[in-house]
Design an enzyme around this catalytic site. Structure first.
Site, PDB file in Angstrom:
ATOM      1  CG  PHE A 149      12.130   3.078   7.409  1.00 29.67           C
ATOM      2  CD1 PHE A 149      12.555   4.343   7.789  1.00 29.67           C
ATOM      3  CD2 PHE A 149      12.408   2.665   6.103  1.00 29.67           C
ATOM      4  CE1 PHE A 149      13.250   5.165   6.912  1.00 29.67           C
ATOM      5  CE2 PHE A 149      13.091   3.485   5.219  1.00 29.67           C
ATOM      6  CZ  PHE A 149      13.505   4.743   5.631  1.00 29.67           C
ATOM      7  CE  LYS A 173       5.851  -6.805   8.710  1.00 28.16           C
ATOM      8  NZ  LYS A 173       7.080  -5.960   8.839  1.00 28.16           N
ATOM      9  CD  GLU A 176      11.557  -5.338   8.801  1.00 22.75           C
ATOM     10  OE1 GLU A 176      10.400  -4.888   8.760  1.00 22.75           O
ATOM     11  OE2 GLU A 176      12.191  -5.680   7.786  1.00 22.75           O
ATOM     12  CB  SER A 226      10.476  -0.459  -1.526  1.00 22.41           C
ATOM     13  OG  SER A 226      10.364  -1.842  -1.267  1.00 22.41           O
ATOM     14  CB  CYS A 281       6.464   8.230  -0.216  1.00 23.98           C
ATOM     15  SG  CYS A 281       4.965   8.947   0.439  1.00 23.98           S
ATOM     16  CD  GLU A 381      11.453   5.786  -3.213  1.00 28.05           C
ATOM     17  OE1 GLU A 381      11.447   4.544  -3.145  1.00 28.05           O
ATOM     18  OE2 GLU A 381      10.561   6.489  -2.723  1.00 28.05           O
TER      19      GLU A 381
END
Ligand code: NAD
Length: 496
Positions: A149, A173, A176, A226, A281, A381
């Protein structure tokens, strides 16, 4: 509210699904769209269409593929503000930061436009008498990408332009949680002249990803997300004999030597730790103060305390809300654990409120000192605007701490000593190092080279490694006879 479409067989179309996922604006939690959970039949159509398109796309001359990328780059630039606005509303990013997200993607498209020179192989004449040897690259076929995301423009653009420029077709993909930006990227790709079937976009979660991971027609899979999902993707994809690159989570340290320039350090740390609500990240989540540099922690805390989050269209806001109520709850829980486990909470961003946005997922800037490696806030994290400060006595101790981390995405050292910087750069077990640079994300002519638990695979994203990932090398050894003389059978493996 709109229903997000699928991009299948060259058409933007409605899904036949009965399951939908709400897409929200994180500043208000209003539902702004619904993303379809793609049906298995639709997934099959995406793979078939990508497979059929590959047969013709692979034959399109390389300069023509490069020109598609040039047109795409120009369109993305023209629409940068409009894409950034969509992106801001579904991620909560400030408008400036959203533009940065789009821009870093545009740079990868620029790189993909160089595809003719990137695809060049090698040649050696006369490897045997009258024998030449040459290698060149060919595309793999249908490739797929699963994106997170936190960069809904940049990370899809890490993947499909380069894969497609190499001659592959691609199934994306996206997350979402923010599918509207990637759909706009797909629309502009069509406007740039992308042939039917070269790109498909499907939506959903694990079930849809599992189809891509296990279907033998998908040859390579690129993932960013992740750690647990990244490990699952790498293990499952490789078990199904696919080429996989899997970029996962991180915990990035900045080492601050006492000979660094204090003002530069503080200014860099403020943006690198809480910027983008810490949802990068490559964010700096741990500041390692060496020796007397620890005396700067109170001043750093005061600088971070001045940072104010706000809505995307507030020009004074430094960062936006976190992506979801669940993300906010997780971050606040970890802050609580930090206190319970004995860290000093210098600045507490829990229960933060922003005027006019009572339902937003706000987390204020947060700073801990006295953090040790056993604490949850050090190990996990957090992916929020939380900086953990820790103190060591020497560069040796800093190196030992950073190298003991299971992650290896990015790190930074601030110092005025070339010797200390050189040694840190050489000995640190992290794939991307900044020297007096807080967030060393490489430009696309290099590759994005996270190490250890931050990356599973071999070839990294973009740069020369991205091209290698999306291609096979073919090596040809050729002889053309210039006389009818036959040397007779050769019973050794040696070339004559
Ligand atoms: P995530 O792992 O929750 O989701 C990433 C993608 O995987 C999404 O498309 C999601 O739909 C899909 N997914 C989720 N669960 C799945 C499952 N069980 N099986 C298969 N697919 C699944 O990550 P996120 O929260 O969207 O993104 C944040 C994470 O991404 C952070 O950990 C961050 O460090 C990482 N990240 C890493 C890099 C990098 O370059 N290393 C870059 C950006 C983000």
């Amino acid at each position: 509210m709109t229903n997000v479409k699928l991009f299948l067989e060259g058409e933007f179309q409605d899904s036949q699904t009965s399951e939908w996922i709400d897409v929200t604006n994180p500043a208000t939690n209003e539902v702004i769209a619904r993303a379809p959970v793609t049906t298995e039949a639709e997934m099959q159509r995406a793979i078939e269409s990508a497979g059929a398109a590959f047969q013709s796309w692979r034959e399109v001359p390389v300069p023509e593929r490069a020109r598609l990328m040039m047109r795409y780059q120009a369109l993305l630039k023209e629409h940068q503000d409009e894409i950034a606005e969509i992106l801001s509303q579904e991620t909560g990013k400030t408008f400036d930061d959203a533009k940065g997200d789009v821009w870093r993607g545009i740079e990868v498209v620029e790189h993909a436009a160089n595809i003719p020179s990137l695809l060049m192989g090698e040649t050696v004449g006369n490897v045997g008498r009258g024998i030449d040897c040459y290698s060149y690259t060919q595309p793999l076929g249908v490739c797929a990408g699963i994106t997170p995301f936190n960069f809904p423009a940049m990370i899809p653009l890490w993947m499909f332009p380069l894969a497609i420029a190499c001659g592959n077709t691609f199934i994306l993909k996206p997350s979402e949680q923010d599918p509207l930006t990637p759909m706009r990227l797909a629309e502009l790709f069509v406007e740039a002249g992308a042939p039917k079937g070269v790109l498909q976009v499907v939506h959903g979660g694990k079930t849809q990803v599992d189809t891509l991971l296990t279907d033998p027609r998908v040859k390579a899979l690129s993932f960013v997300g992740s750690v647990p999902v990244g490990q699952y993707i790498y293990e499952t994809g490789t078990r199904h004999m696919k080429r996989v690159q899997s970029f996962a989570g991180a915990k990035n340290h900045m080492v601050i030597m006492p000979d660094a320039d204090k003002d530069h350090v503080i200014s860099a740390l403020v943006g690198a730790s809480v910027g983008a609500a810490g949802q990068r990240c490559m964010a700096i989540s741990v500041a390692v103060f060496v020796g007397e540099a620890r005396e700067w922690i109170p001043e750093l805390k005061d600088a971070i305390a001045k940072v104010r989050p706000g809505a995307w269209n507030d020009p004074e806001a430094s960062y936006g809300p976190v992506i979801s109520p669940a993300a906010k709850a997780r971050i606040e829980k970890l802050i609580g654990q930090g206190v319970e486990e004995g860290a000093n909470l210098l600045l507490d961003g829990r229960n933060y409120e922003v005027d006019g946005f009572p339902n937003g997922n706000w987390v204020g800037p947060t700073v801990f000192s006295g953090v040790t490696p056993e604490m949850s806030i050090y190990k996990e994290e957090i992916f929020g605007p939380v900086l953990c400060c820790t103190e060591v006595d020497s560069l040796d101790a800093a190196l030992e701490l950073v190298n003991a981390s299971p992650y290896g995405n990015g790190t930074s050292i601030y110092t005025s000593s070339g010797g200390a910087a050189r040694r840190y750069n050489h000995e640190v077990e992290v794939g991307q190092v900044g020297i007096n640079i807080p967030i060393p994300v490489p430009l696309p002519f290099f590759s994005f080279t996270g190490w250890k638990g931050s990356f599973y695979g071999d070839q990294h994203a973009y740069g020369k490694q991205g091209v290698k990932f999306y291609t096979e090398t073919k090596t040809t050894t050729a002889r053309w006879f210039s006389s009818d003389a036959v040397a007779g059978p050769n019973f050794s493996i040696k070339l004559d």
